[in-house]
Every structure is written in C-alpha cells, then in structure tokens.
Design a protein around this motif. Sequence first.
Motif, PDB file in Angstrom:
ATOM      1  N   LEU A  42      22.589  -3.690   2.588  1.00  0.00           N
ATOM      2  CA  LEU A  42      22.968  -2.659   1.619  1.00  0.00           C
ATOM      3  C   LEU A  42      22.125  -2.680   0.353  1.00  0.00           C
ATOM      4  CD1 LEU A  42      26.867  -2.796   1.900  1.00  0.00           C
ATOM      5  CD2 LEU A  42      25.334  -1.045   2.812  1.00  0.00           C
ATOM      6  N   ARG A  43      21.224  -3.620   0.222  1.00  0.00           N
ATOM      7  CA  ARG A  43      20.388  -3.664  -0.976  1.00  0.00           C
ATOM      8  C   ARG A  43      19.410  -2.487  -0.998  1.00  0.00           C
ATOM      9  NH1 ARG A  43      19.834  -8.690  -3.785  1.00  0.00           N
ATOM     10  NH2 ARG A  43      21.088 -10.365  -2.877  1.00  0.00           N
ATOM     11  N   PRO A  44      19.075  -1.975  -2.180  1.00  0.00           N
ATOM     12  CA  PRO A  44      18.056  -0.907  -2.262  1.00  0.00           C
ATOM     13  C   PRO A  44      16.725  -1.388  -1.696  1.00  0.00           C
ATOM     14  CG  PRO A  44      19.216  -1.163  -4.353  1.00  0.00           C
ATOM     15  CD  PRO A  44      19.606  -2.330  -3.498  1.00  0.00           C
ATOM     16  N   ARG A  45      16.027  -0.476  -1.042  1.00  0.00           N
ATOM     17  CA  ARG A  45      14.722  -0.807  -0.470  1.00  0.00           C
ATOM     18  C   ARG A  45      13.624  -0.126  -1.266  1.00  0.00           C
ATOM     19  NH1 ARG A  45      15.745  -0.487   6.106  1.00  0.00           N
ATOM     20  NH2 ARG A  45      17.576  -1.857   6.136  1.00  0.00           N
ATOM     21  N   GLY A  46      12.439  -0.700  -1.173  1.00  0.00           N
ATOM     22  CA  GLY A  46      11.337  -0.161  -1.953  1.00  0.00           C
ATOM     23  C   GLY A  46      10.072  -0.015  -1.143  1.00  0.00           C
ATOM     24  N   ILE A  47       9.104   0.672  -1.714  1.00  0.00           N
ATOM     25  CA  ILE A  47       7.775   0.796  -1.135  1.00  0.00           C
ATOM     26  C   ILE A  47       6.744   0.496  -2.202  1.00  0.00           C
ATOM     27  CG2 ILE A  47       8.436   2.484   0.622  1.00  0.00           C
ATOM     28  CD1 ILE A  47       7.243   4.657  -1.174  1.00  0.00           C
ATOM     29  N   THR A  48       5.603   0.028  -1.756  1.00  0.00           N
ATOM     30  CA  THR A  48       4.497  -0.201  -2.675  1.00  0.00           C
ATOM     31  C   THR A  48       3.875   1.133  -3.053  1.00  0.00           C
ATOM     32  OG1 THR A  48       4.039  -2.352  -1.698  1.00  0.00           O
ATOM     33  CG2 THR A  48       2.264  -1.327  -2.962  1.00  0.00           C
ATOM     34  N   VAL A  49       3.631   1.311  -4.326  1.00  0.00           N
ATOM     35  CA  VAL A  49       2.966   2.515  -4.797  1.00  0.00           C
ATOM     36  C   VAL A  49       1.510   2.455  -4.358  1.00  0.00           C
ATOM     37  CG1 VAL A  49       2.342   3.873  -6.832  1.00  0.00           C
ATOM     38  CG2 VAL A  49       4.537   2.658  -6.760  1.00  0.00           C
ATOM     39  N   GLN A  50       1.047   3.491  -3.648  1.00  0.00           N
ATOM     40  CA  GLN A  50      -0.261   3.409  -2.994  1.00  0.00           C
ATOM     41  C   GLN A  50      -1.414   3.233  -3.977  1.00  0.00           C
ATOM     42  OE1 GLN A  50      -0.927   6.543  -0.192  1.00  0.00           O
ATOM     43  NE2 GLN A  50       0.561   5.744   1.261  1.00  0.00           N
ATOM     44  N   ASP A  51      -1.326   3.849  -5.153  1.00  0.00           N
ATOM     45  CA  ASP A  51      -2.445   3.730  -6.088  1.00  0.00           C
ATOM     46  C   ASP A  51      -2.315   2.518  -7.005  1.00  0.00           C
ATOM     47  OD1 ASP A  51      -0.344   4.584  -7.598  1.00  0.00           O
ATOM     48  OD2 ASP A  51      -1.358   6.303  -8.489  1.00  0.00           O
ATOM     49  N   ASN A  52      -1.283   1.697  -6.773  1.00  0.00           N
ATOM     50  CA  ASN A  52      -1.106   0.478  -7.565  1.00  0.00           C
ATOM     51  C   ASN A  52      -0.387  -0.560  -6.696  1.00  0.00           C
ATOM     52  OD1 ASN A  52      -0.587  -1.547  -9.373  1.00  0.00           O
ATOM     53  ND2 ASN A  52       0.322  -0.234 -10.940  1.00  0.00           N
ATOM     54  N   PRO A  53      -1.134  -1.359  -5.930  1.00  0.00           N
ATOM     55  CA  PRO A  53      -0.506  -2.277  -4.979  1.00  0.00           C
ATOM     56  C   PRO A  53       0.341  -3.363  -5.618  1.00  0.00           C
ATOM     57  CG  PRO A  53      -2.863  -2.701  -5.163  1.00  0.00           C
ATOM     58  CD  PRO A  53      -2.604  -1.420  -5.900  1.00  0.00           C
ATOM     59  N   ASP A  54       0.242  -3.537  -6.933  1.00  0.00           N
ATOM     60  CA  ASP A  54       1.047  -4.543  -7.612  1.00  0.00           C
ATOM     61  C   ASP A  54       2.387  -3.989  -8.087  1.00  0.00           C
ATOM     62  OD1 ASP A  54      -0.920  -6.510  -7.331  1.00  0.00           O
ATOM     63  OD2 ASP A  54      -1.964  -5.798  -9.130  1.00  0.00           O
ATOM     64  N   ARG A  55       2.602  -2.704  -7.893  1.00  0.00           N
ATOM     65  CA  ARG A  55       3.824  -2.071  -8.388  1.00  0.00           C
ATOM     66  C   ARG A  55       4.655  -1.525  -7.237  1.00  0.00           C
ATOM     67  NH1 ARG A  55       5.083   3.289 -10.121  1.00  0.00           N
ATOM     68  NH2 ARG A  55       6.788   3.326 -11.624  1.00  0.00           N
ATOM     69  N   GLN A  56       5.945  -1.723  -7.313  1.00  0.00           N
ATOM     70  CA  GLN A  56       6.852  -1.191  -6.308  1.00  0.00           C
ATOM     71  C   GLN A  56       7.923  -0.356  -6.992  1.00  0.00           C
ATOM     72  OE1 GLN A  56       8.399  -4.456  -4.068  1.00  0.00           O
ATOM     73  NE2 GLN A  56       6.452  -4.944  -3.110  1.00  0.00           N
ATOM     74  N   ARG A  57       8.573   0.460  -6.221  1.00  0.00           N
ATOM     75  CA  ARG A  57       9.688   1.261  -6.725  1.00  0.00           C
ATOM     76  C   ARG A  57      10.699   1.418  -5.620  1.00  0.00           C
ATOM     77  NH1 ARG A  57       8.869   6.113  -4.205  1.00  0.00           N
ATOM     78  NH2 ARG A  57       6.731   6.754  -3.792  1.00  0.00           N
ATOM     79  N   ILE A  58      11.914   1.748  -5.993  1.00  0.00           N
ATOM     80  CA  ILE A  58      12.938   2.036  -4.991  1.00  0.00           C
ATOM     81  C   ILE A  58      12.580   3.319  -4.269  1.00  0.00           C
ATOM     82  CG2 ILE A  58      15.329   2.830  -4.750  1.00  0.00           C
ATOM     83  CD1 ILE A  58      16.149   0.744  -6.752  1.00  0.00           C
ATOM     84  N   ASP A  59      12.754   3.316  -2.987  1.00  0.00           N
ATOM     85  CA  ASP A  59      12.510   4.489  -2.162  1.00  0.00           C
ATOM     86  C   ASP A  59      13.860   4.974  -1.628  1.00  0.00           C
ATOM     87  OD1 ASP A  59      11.448   6.466  -0.559  1.00  0.00           O
ATOM     88  OD2 ASP A  59      11.056   5.108   1.106  1.00  0.00           O
ATOM     89  N   PRO A  60      14.454   6.018  -2.226  1.00  0.00           N
ATOM     90  CA  PRO A  60      15.764   6.475  -1.776  1.00  0.00           C
ATOM     91  C   PRO A  60      15.806   6.836  -0.298  1.00  0.00           C
ATOM     92  CG  PRO A  60      15.228   7.445  -3.895  1.00  0.00           C
ATOM     93  CD  PRO A  60      13.982   6.760  -3.398  1.00  0.00           C
TER      94      PRO A  60
END
Length: 239
Positions: A42-60
């Motif tokens: 049930l934890r939120p899942r994320g994806i790596t931002v393609q133009d910044n591999p060091d940054r991730q965000r939640i992907d609804p």
Amino acid sequence: MTDTPQSPFDPNPPRRNFYGRRHGKTLRQSQKGYLSEDLGELRPRGITVQDNPDRQRIDPTATFFGDERPLWLEIGFGGGEHMVHMAATYPQVGVIGCEPFINGVAMLLGKIRAAGVENVSVHPGDARDLMDVLPDASIERAFLMYPDPWPKARHHRRRFVTPEHLLPLARVMRPGGIFRVATDIPDYVRQTLEEVPLAGFDLLSSVAEPWEDWISTRYEQKALREGRVPHYVTFKRQG
C-alpha cells in the motif's frame, strides 16, 4: 527505456524536527500482521524522472494499479475512519494518507481490510516527506482532520497550518483544489484562517456544521463529550 516503479522516498532525507509520538501502546498480534502483510503493497510508488536520474517522484498511476484517477490526500489520518470512509464513498479517486504514528497506521490497515477498499495508499511517516515527492498540482482534494492542536503558544509553530507545511501543500495542489480542515480548538481555527490564505488559498466557508459526506471520528466524538464545538473550514486553491 521504461521507468520502473520503486520507492520515491529519499533514503537520506533532509533532517527535520519531528514533534509527537511515533509509537504508542504495544500492538496486538493482528495489528502486527497488518503491518507486515499489507503495508508494503500500500505504500506510494515512484518513478525516476527521466531528465534527472537522481530525482524521483510519486507516480499516481503506478500507485493505483495503473489507473489514472483524481488524487486526494489525507494529512495525519489518525485511526483511519475518515480516510476509509472517503475511499469507500468515492471509489473513482485514489486516496493517499500519511501518518507517522504507527499504532494509527495499524488501525487504518485493519479498517482497510474490513471495508475491502482498494483505492488507498499509505505513507507511514511525515507529511512533509510525502509532499517532497508528489508532483506539482497533483492533488485535487486535501484533508486535515483534527490535527494535533499544540495548545501552548510556544508550540504553535509545530502546527500544520504554518508556512513550512502550507507552501509545499499549495505546490502539490491543483488550481481549484479543495482543502478541508476540521478542529475543535478555537485558536487553531484562528491560525488556520490567518495562515492558509497567505499560502495561496481562498476561504470558501468556516462553519460549525460538517460537510455532507462527513463521518464522525473518534476525535470529534471526544470533543463533543468534553463540550467543545467542532469547526469545519473549507478553502480552494487559487489559480
């Protein structure tokens, strides 16, 4: 190259002061089971931002079974009554809840099982960490239900309704999005009415009658038993 769903949270997050409890009385065996068996999925899942591999965000979309749906956020869900009620009432939305108190998380997971709702995601931690990784303008509705009142004047800066919390909330909310606050503490109402508009919200209503889709929580019931009057405040994100 396809982005792979993963945990969006920084393993080394910025140091922040945390106020309040993370653990309470000893969990029942069934509650320990909920945490070990249910929380991971049930934890939120994320994806790596393609133009910044060091940054991730939640992907609804990844979080809610590949569906694109309106995203709602409950900040500090307590025992989970309101969050599960909203998820059951509005199955077409995805509801993310955050709560650092692990006993409350265990209570919520039990209610999720009992209600059979599937449109929920749970972050067992600080709302600030969650808002760090939510995309801009991704939240259509947010709820702050009976937050910790921090009644002493020197502790008012710990309340959620301060710029430290409200500005990140404004960033992740969509223009026109609705922010609801419920509290039985008059001074919390005062601070809410002063601070939330400064963060980019318009006041829609501030009344003693709950919303039509409201469910009474244990915190509201305690307030009523002790003679305090609940207050319900509604804001709209500007823009």
